[in-house]
Design a protein around this motif. Structure first.
Motif, PDB file in Angstrom:
ATOM      1  N   GLY A 266       0.800  -1.221   0.000  1.00  0.00           N
ATOM      2  CA  GLY A 266       0.000   0.000   0.000  1.00  0.00           C
ATOM      3  C   GLY A 266       0.837   1.278   0.000  1.00  0.00           C
ATOM      4  N   PHE A 267       2.170   1.139   0.112  1.00  0.00           N
ATOM      5  CA  PHE A 267       3.047   2.321   0.148  1.00  0.00           C
ATOM      6  C   PHE A 267       3.239   2.879  -1.258  1.00  0.00           C
ATOM      7  CE2 PHE A 267       5.255   2.304   4.407  1.00  0.00           C
ATOM      8  CZ  PHE A 267       4.414   1.385   4.980  1.00  0.00           C
ATOM      9  N   SER A 268       3.590   4.153  -1.304  1.00  0.00           N
ATOM     10  CA  SER A 268       3.875   4.774  -2.604  1.00  0.00           C
ATOM     11  C   SER A 268       5.160   4.184  -3.181  1.00  0.00           C
ATOM     12  CB  SER A 268       4.037   6.285  -2.421  1.00  0.00           C
ATOM     13  OG  SER A 268       5.206   6.537  -1.658  1.00  0.00           O
ATOM     14  N   PHE A 269       5.304   4.318  -4.500  1.00  0.00           N
ATOM     15  CA  PHE A 269       6.548   3.867  -5.143  1.00  0.00           C
ATOM     16  C   PHE A 269       7.746   4.537  -4.473  1.00  0.00           C
ATOM     17  CE2 PHE A 269       3.655   3.335  -8.956  1.00  0.00           C
ATOM     18  CZ  PHE A 269       3.597   1.949  -8.856  1.00  0.00           C
ATOM     19  N   GLU A 270       7.578   5.822  -4.198  1.00  0.00           N
ATOM     20  CA  GLU A 270       8.644   6.605  -3.580  1.00  0.00           C
ATOM     21  C   GLU A 270       9.128   6.015  -2.251  1.00  0.00           C
ATOM     22  OE1 GLU A 270       7.261  10.677  -3.151  1.00  0.00           O
ATOM     23  OE2 GLU A 270       8.935  10.996  -1.749  1.00  0.00           O
ATOM     24  N   ASP A 271       8.144   5.488  -1.498  1.00  0.00           N
ATOM     25  CA  ASP A 271       8.506   4.921  -0.193  1.00  0.00           C
ATOM     26  C   ASP A 271       8.854   3.441  -0.299  1.00  0.00           C
ATOM     27  OD1 ASP A 271       8.253   7.270   1.241  1.00  0.00           O
ATOM     28  OD2 ASP A 271       6.102   6.987   1.569  1.00  0.00           O
ATOM     29  N   GLY A 272       8.974   2.944  -1.511  1.00  0.00           N
ATOM     30  CA  GLY A 272       9.391   1.552  -1.673  1.00  0.00           C
ATOM     31  C   GLY A 272       8.242   0.574  -1.752  1.00  0.00           C
ATOM     32  N   GLY A 273       7.026   1.093  -1.982  1.00  0.00           N
ATOM     33  CA  GLY A 273       5.859   0.216  -2.040  1.00  0.00           C
ATOM     34  C   GLY A 273       5.384  -0.045  -3.459  1.00  0.00           C
ATOM     35  N   GLN A 274       4.193  -0.601  -3.568  1.00  0.00           N
ATOM     36  CA  GLN A 274       3.633  -0.915  -4.886  1.00  0.00           C
ATOM     37  C   GLN A 274       2.526   0.050  -5.282  1.00  0.00           C
ATOM     38  OE1 GLN A 274       2.744  -4.958  -5.785  1.00  0.00           O
ATOM     39  NE2 GLN A 274       4.421  -5.795  -4.570  1.00  0.00           N
ATOM     40  N   GLN A 275       2.255   1.009  -4.376  1.00  0.00           N
ATOM     41  CA  GLN A 275       1.248   2.028  -4.665  1.00  0.00           C
ATOM     42  C   GLN A 275      -0.105   1.416  -5.079  1.00  0.00           C
ATOM     43  OE1 GLN A 275       3.347   5.503  -6.059  1.00  0.00           O
ATOM     44  NE2 GLN A 275       1.547   6.243  -7.115  1.00  0.00           N
ATOM     45  N   LEU A 276      -0.444   0.295  -4.448  1.00  0.00           N
ATOM     46  CA  LEU A 276      -1.727  -0.357  -4.730  1.00  0.00           C
ATOM     47  C   LEU A 276      -2.855   0.400  -4.042  1.00  0.00           C
ATOM     48  CD1 LEU A 276      -1.299  -4.222  -4.259  1.00  0.00           C
ATOM     49  CD2 LEU A 276      -2.078  -3.047  -6.342  1.00  0.00           C
ATOM     50  N   PRO A 277      -4.002   0.481  -4.688  1.00  0.00           N
ATOM     51  CA  PRO A 277      -5.141   1.073  -3.967  1.00  0.00           C
ATOM     52  C   PRO A 277      -5.486   0.241  -2.723  1.00  0.00           C
ATOM     53  CG  PRO A 277      -5.820   0.214  -6.125  1.00  0.00           C
ATOM     54  CD  PRO A 277      -4.335   0.101  -6.049  1.00  0.00           C
TER      55      PRO A 277
END
Lengths: 597, 597
Positions: free
Chosen positions: B93-104
């Protein structure tokens, strides 16, 4: 130490509401008076306080084990059995002739309540007394002489061995066999499961009261006979009853639930109780008592949970009153002062004391049906007993679960830990709506058998009694609104019943009983509402006529307050139940085209 | 093997009811499509099938232990953390910037559902992601760089350290102290209790997100700050966080709940997250997500119980149909064909799939509130999220308990044994209405804060959405009656709300919120009724427009059938609740003269 039951409440119900001493006017109970009742209650409470309650957790943490065919249980069980046997407290409900104290069931069942509230993992004696009662009632003089005394003395454990792997709710499918022998005994072969106290090391022998089919017996329930199958035969030899397995359970871990195999070596001897093929009949004659016993276990566990959560709520400071949230300098208040916590406590009190009252009402029916010499009175109370029994088994167990869960919730995160007894009580009570006939089975019994019995006579008698309470309540200005409410409930229940009866008449039993469990819920609420109004009438009358003060006044006011709580919070549930029960949408009956679940 | 969740149902909700792919039109989610959603769901299901579900009982039977200050947990936990970390599934659920997949969140929260359904004792990653999210959102760049990657990689465990012995529901009474140091760090001193995953041996470090008061801070919630308190400091030295105790719990035994003591040697270092005194603010910004997570845990456990009891009901033969009771020669039927069992299964399905739908609706609000660039849309979904969150936490957990209990009941005596998973699920789910704010707290939040927020705007938005569903349902002849029913429910809810509001306006908050828990129950039923009608509209439309057959047709018909079940069996409960909520009898508010409880 939290209180596991309230003696003040017990005395109120026993002597002020149900006038138990009046039963001593019947010749059968004439040897008793309030003193003998109180002495027995004192004796049982003493055992509860010393041998049972202090070991409540310990029994749970040290479960029975099956090793090399032997079952060991907590040594406190032996101490308990000895204390109960020595004090003559296992057969309190038996006649003097059978070695008992001939106590009325309203007192006898209360003793079970106290014991189970103290430590429901020690349910051994209830099983023994149930088994011994079958022998005393239906077996030959010889078998009685052989078994009953040892059992009531706490030396021999009794069990009820009904269930088999393929026959739980459906007892007609029992297959355990009994082959007649020349000496009049039988050879038993088969398996039984979930046999509580089916084996253990804290007694000298285990006496199974076992259902089986004599070779060639008719199919179904009419071909089932009852046998005595001991673990050791009288000459001390082992009787080919093998402890095949032990169930590990969610709760009531103090008592082993056994899987037993009979006749592995074709050497399991059994002795017929009464006549062939009448086994299920005998069982059912004892069933009312056993079901009241399970109801008592439900309310007992809920009583212990109420005691523990009430104590916690009085002692635990947390937060401030909602109207004074910002007063951060003031100390935190005990959580009992928060309305939502008070609601959960009142709900528990309403369930516990309402259920106990219902169970005592039911037990009193047993007593009058048994002791009365007037055939009309006898029939009336017998039919009321038949009707009330499934309700007295179900309401205290189903709503007991709700009460215990609310008790746990009062403690928040602490309730979820093993530091407090709530988590264990929550596990323990979960079996009560299952054994001795599930809630589904009880509900079918209530609507399908008891409501249609003798053209509805049992319900007529019961509603007549409710009407008396309503009339009494109408004499008190404060109770009048509740009398009106109960009258409306009764009408609603009758309306629902009328809406369902046509299905029975058309022979569509499946449709008739489709929502029997909801009918049970509605019936239970109305019946317990009646019990609360009954208690409130006595409380109100006592306040007016005896002018009590201090704690006594608060006790009686608490009764009226809780009655109101029950009518304002619980009774409105019947509105939705009635809508569903009168509704014609069929959604649960199997059809050719099944929806995907 | 029983199914712990239904992928068909999940796809139905995600793609047919909530059209999750539409979210990819927002720039923030534009890197995604159905394929990336499905791949992630597949990956998580794979972990569920292989590492989690097969060890469900094992984790419970081999509880964490605290010995010599060290906590050991089941080694499968390490395998699980590694698999999740390596696959990048902790920070989905994290943003790309924070190392996540930016999934809803609608997809992200579903992943939690799958994991918790497979094995809710492995709740470790949810805690890590919650803690890491706080750092990513509010901490300095330096702290982010130091902690987030290791945490999302599964190497460092995160915790939420809020509760103290004297401060559970009342966070304003927290006393753990933080003393500023010359180097910008703080020295922490105090105690925390019930810290899930607060210590264990299957990770390299434990990162506590801890609430504490900086010396001299204002009293109450406005003086609470948020700190990072690691078990090991970056140079590898121990940070004076002592594992003082481990709670033994009723359920969720796979994860240790710790009692921690900070600063025994005055050497516990903490690093401030964001600004001083804003700790509770930060926490609350993450709270919606955490509460949705607990709701998901509730429905996940209920989903596993439904799968297990459904399988049992299809396979277990017992008794015969009520209309053919005497057909003793015919074989016993699978118990799913008994109406009362079917009712218990439908009730579970109605709760599980209705709750999941509600949670996805709520998650979707998060997504639109987050991704929308239209301020009006953003506000609308933000306010709906605020309103729905306490309901989405409470309904799935409270009714999830009812569902699991019904699942256990389906199995009868076997449900009470450890041979089946029901008893464990029954224990596991009991914590969900307690942690992350009890039902009582959620209910006060719903009625006391969310319903009065911005002059009732959140409710206006929500009821507007419900009205849309009603209008759609009215287009289908078969659904019309249910559209009418839901309209009536909405009116009833508004009527009750109007009856309560005057107390809020008079400032009598205690009276206003006295029965908030009952208001929550009513609100939950109406909201889930909306979700069921919504699902039925999609099912009905699909049947008409796409003419499915076989299992697909049965699936859609099952949806409409269960919608009907919900309206006929569950919705009528609001009748009684409304009566109580509009009733003026006050029975739970503390008065000078207390009744005896």
């Amino acid at each position: 130490m939290a209180q596991y039951y309230s003696r003040r409440n017990l005395n109120f119900l026993l002597y002020e509401v149900f006038n138990a001493t009046e039963l001593t006017h019947y010749p059968y109970y004439s040897a008793h008076d309030r003193e003998t009742f109180d002495m027995t209650i004192d004796a049982v409470t003493q055992i509860g306080d010393t041998i049972m309650f202090p070991h409540f957790r310990d029994l749970d943490r040290n479960q029975p084990e099956l090793k090399n065919g032997k079952v060991t249980v907590h040594p406190k069980v032996g101490e308990y059995l000895k204390a109960m046997g020595d004090a003559g407290l296992i057969g309190t409900g038996f006649s003097f002739e059978d070695g008992g104290q001939q106590l009325p069931e309203i007192v006898n069942s209360i003793l079970g309540f106290i014991l189970m509230a103290a430590n429901n993992g020690m349910m051994y004696t209830g099983l023994t007394s149930g088994a011994a009662r079958l022998i005393a009632s239906f077996a030959s003089e010889e078998l009685k002489q052989t078994y009953v005394e040892k059992m009531l003395g706490g030396k021999w454990q009794g069990t009820m061995a009904l269930t088999e792997p393929q026959a739980g709710s459906s007892l007609s499918d029992i297959t355990t066999s009994a082959t007649p022998q020349a000496d009049g005994s039988y050879r038993i072969k088969g398996q039984k499961v979930f046999i509580s106290a089916g084996d253990h090391d804290q007694c000298e022998n285990i006496i199974h009261l076992m259902l089986a089919r004599i070779d060639g017996a008719p199919k179904g329930t009419k071909g089932i006979s009852l046998f005595i199958v001991p673990k050791y035969r009288l000459d001390g030899t082992e009787n080919d009853v093998t402890s095949t397995g032990i169930y590990h359970k969610l709760g009531q871990r103090g008592v082993p639930a056994m899987h037993l195999t009979m006749g592995d070596r074709d050497d399991c001897h059994g002795w017929l109780v009464g006549e062939p093929h009448r086994g299920l009949n005998y069982m059912f004659q004892m069933m009312n008592e056993a079901r009241i016993g399970v109801g008592m276990t439900g309310v007992a566990i809920a009583s212990a949970a109420y005691g523990a959560s009430l104590q916690y709520a009085k002692e635990r400071p947390q937060s401030r009153r909602l109207n004074e949230k910002s007063a951060l300098d003031s100390p935190q208040i005990p959580i009992i002062q928060h309305p939502d916590v008070k609601r959960m406590l009142l709900l528990q009190k309403a369930i516990v004391e309402g259920s106990l009252s219902l169970l005592m009402e039911t037990a009193r029916c047993t007593d009058i049906a048994h002791a009365s010499e007037d055939p009309e009175e006898k029939e009336k109370y017998h039919l009321m007993l038949e009707l009330l029994t499934p309700v007295a088994k179900t309401y205290p167990t189903e709503m007991g679960m709700v009460a215990v869960s609310n008790g746990l919730q009062v403690l928040g995160g602490y309730g979820f830990t093993e530091d407090f007894p709530l988590e264990q009580l929550y596990r323990d009570i979960r079996i009560t709506p299952i054994y001795e006939g599930t809630t589904g089975i009880q509900s079918q019994d209530l609507l399908g058998r008891k409501m249609t019995m003798k053209g509805g006579k049992p319900a007529q008698y019961l509603f007549g009694e409710v009407a008396k309470t309503i009339a009494e309540a109408e004499n008190h200005e404060t109770l009048k609104p509740y009398a009106q409410k109960l009258k409306a409930e009764l009408a609603r229940l009758q309306e629902v019943t009328m809406a369902l009866m046509p299905f029975a008449m058309q022979g569509d039993i499946e449709r008739f009983l489709m929502d029997a469990t909801l009918y049970m819920e509605m019936f239970g609420i109305s019946t317990v509402a009646w019990q609360w109004l009954k208690q409130a009438v006595v409380a109100q009358r006592t306040i007016v006529t005896q002018n009590p003060d201090g704690e006594e006044l608060a006790f009686y006011e608490g009764k009226i307050h809780t009655m109101k709580f029950f009518f304002h919070y619980e009774v409105p549930k019947t509105l939705g139940l009635a809508v569903r029960l009168k509704d014609n949408e069929v959604l649960t009956i199997a059809t050719e085209k099944e929806v995907i679940l």
